[in-house]
Design a protein around this motif. Structure first.
Motif, PDB file in Angstrom:
ATOM      1  N   CYS A  22     -57.279 125.695 106.717  1.00 35.08           N
ATOM      2  CA  CYS A  22     -57.749 124.199 106.303  1.00 35.08           C
ATOM      3  C   CYS A  22     -58.855 124.328 105.308  1.00 35.08           C
ATOM      4  O   CYS A  22     -59.883 125.182 105.805  1.00 35.08           O
ATOM      5  CB  CYS A  22     -57.938 123.518 107.533  1.00 35.08           C
ATOM      6  SG  CYS A  22     -58.618 121.767 107.396  1.00 35.08           S
ATOM      7  N   LEU A  30     -52.601 125.927 106.901  1.00 32.70           N
ATOM      8  CA  LEU A  30     -52.020 125.236 105.919  1.00 32.70           C
ATOM      9  C   LEU A  30     -50.763 125.003 105.999  1.00 32.70           C
ATOM     10  O   LEU A  30     -49.793 124.139 105.749  1.00 32.70           O
ATOM     11  CB  LEU A  30     -52.717 125.633 104.513  1.00 32.70           C
ATOM     12  CG  LEU A  30     -53.816 125.218 104.121  1.00 32.70           C
ATOM     13  CD1 LEU A  30     -53.963 125.860 102.610  1.00 32.70           C
ATOM     14  CD2 LEU A  30     -54.092 123.955 104.115  1.00 32.70           C
ATOM     15  N   CYS A  41     -53.886 119.075 109.475  1.00 25.99           N
ATOM     16  CA  CYS A  41     -54.451 120.416 110.163  1.00 25.99           C
ATOM     17  C   CYS A  41     -54.547 120.099 111.662  1.00 25.99           C
ATOM     18  O   CYS A  41     -55.075 118.994 112.156  1.00 25.99           O
ATOM     19  CB  CYS A  41     -55.953 120.441 109.746  1.00 25.99           C
ATOM     20  SG  CYS A  41     -56.936 121.768 110.667  1.00 25.99           S
ATOM     21  N   LEU A  48     -53.073 116.851 105.024  1.00 25.97           N
ATOM     22  CA  LEU A  48     -52.801 117.687 104.031  1.00 25.97           C
ATOM     23  C   LEU A  48     -51.572 116.999 103.174  1.00 25.97           C
ATOM     24  O   LEU A  48     -51.571 117.461 102.064  1.00 25.97           O
ATOM     25  CB  LEU A  48     -52.409 118.982 104.812  1.00 25.97           C
ATOM     26  CG  LEU A  48     -53.387 119.631 105.463  1.00 25.97           C
ATOM     27  CD1 LEU A  48     -52.840 120.777 106.238  1.00 25.97           C
ATOM     28  CD2 LEU A  48     -54.455 119.944 104.411  1.00 25.97           C
TER      29      LEU A  48
END
Length: 134
Positions: A22, A30, A41, A48
């Motif tokens: 992250c 990720l 995350c 994300l």
């Protein structure tokens, strides 16, 4: 939640993304698999999904692999007494494949981190139809 996290500079975020972490907290991952992005995350709940790399990682990977392999091909061709094509295939196909597979997730992570640090999230899709007859 942004108030709880210290600001992250450009290079730190890129390095975190390169390592598949992250970009904000460096604790969460990720990816849930090889190239599958997580929605958020698991450590800091950073969303994300708005950061879409699209085709950029593939383009950058091709660019880097090409700039590594092509000079090597030319060197072998020049100083290797013009080896047969099967030698080139034996050397460069596995090298190109290995480099691409190694670099692609790292470049994708760095692109996602770059988008995050630049606050370049994809716009939310419009849910209303523009066509009144639809």
């Amino acid at each position: 939640m942004d108030e709880e996290h210290a600001p992250v500079d450009f290079w730190t975020a890129l390095l975190r993304g390169w390592h598949g972490r992250c970009p904000r907290c460096n604790k969460g991952h990720l990816f849930s698999s090889y190239l599958k992005m997580k929605g958020h995350c698991e450590a800091c709940e950073l969303a994300l999904e708005p950061y879409r790399a699209d085709d950029a990682p593939a383009y950058f990977t091709i660019f880097i692999v090409g700039h590594i392999v092509v000079p090597l091909v030319l060197l072998v061709e020049r100083w290797g007494a013009e080896p047969p094509l099967w030698v080139h295939a034996l050397l460069w196909l596995p090298l190109s494949l290995a480099l691409a597979l190694i670099l692609l997730p790292r470049i994708k992570g760095a692109v996602i981190a770059l988008l995050w640090v630049q606050k370049a999230a994809a716009p939310k899709p419009v849910t209303e139809s523009l066509d009144p007859s639809a």
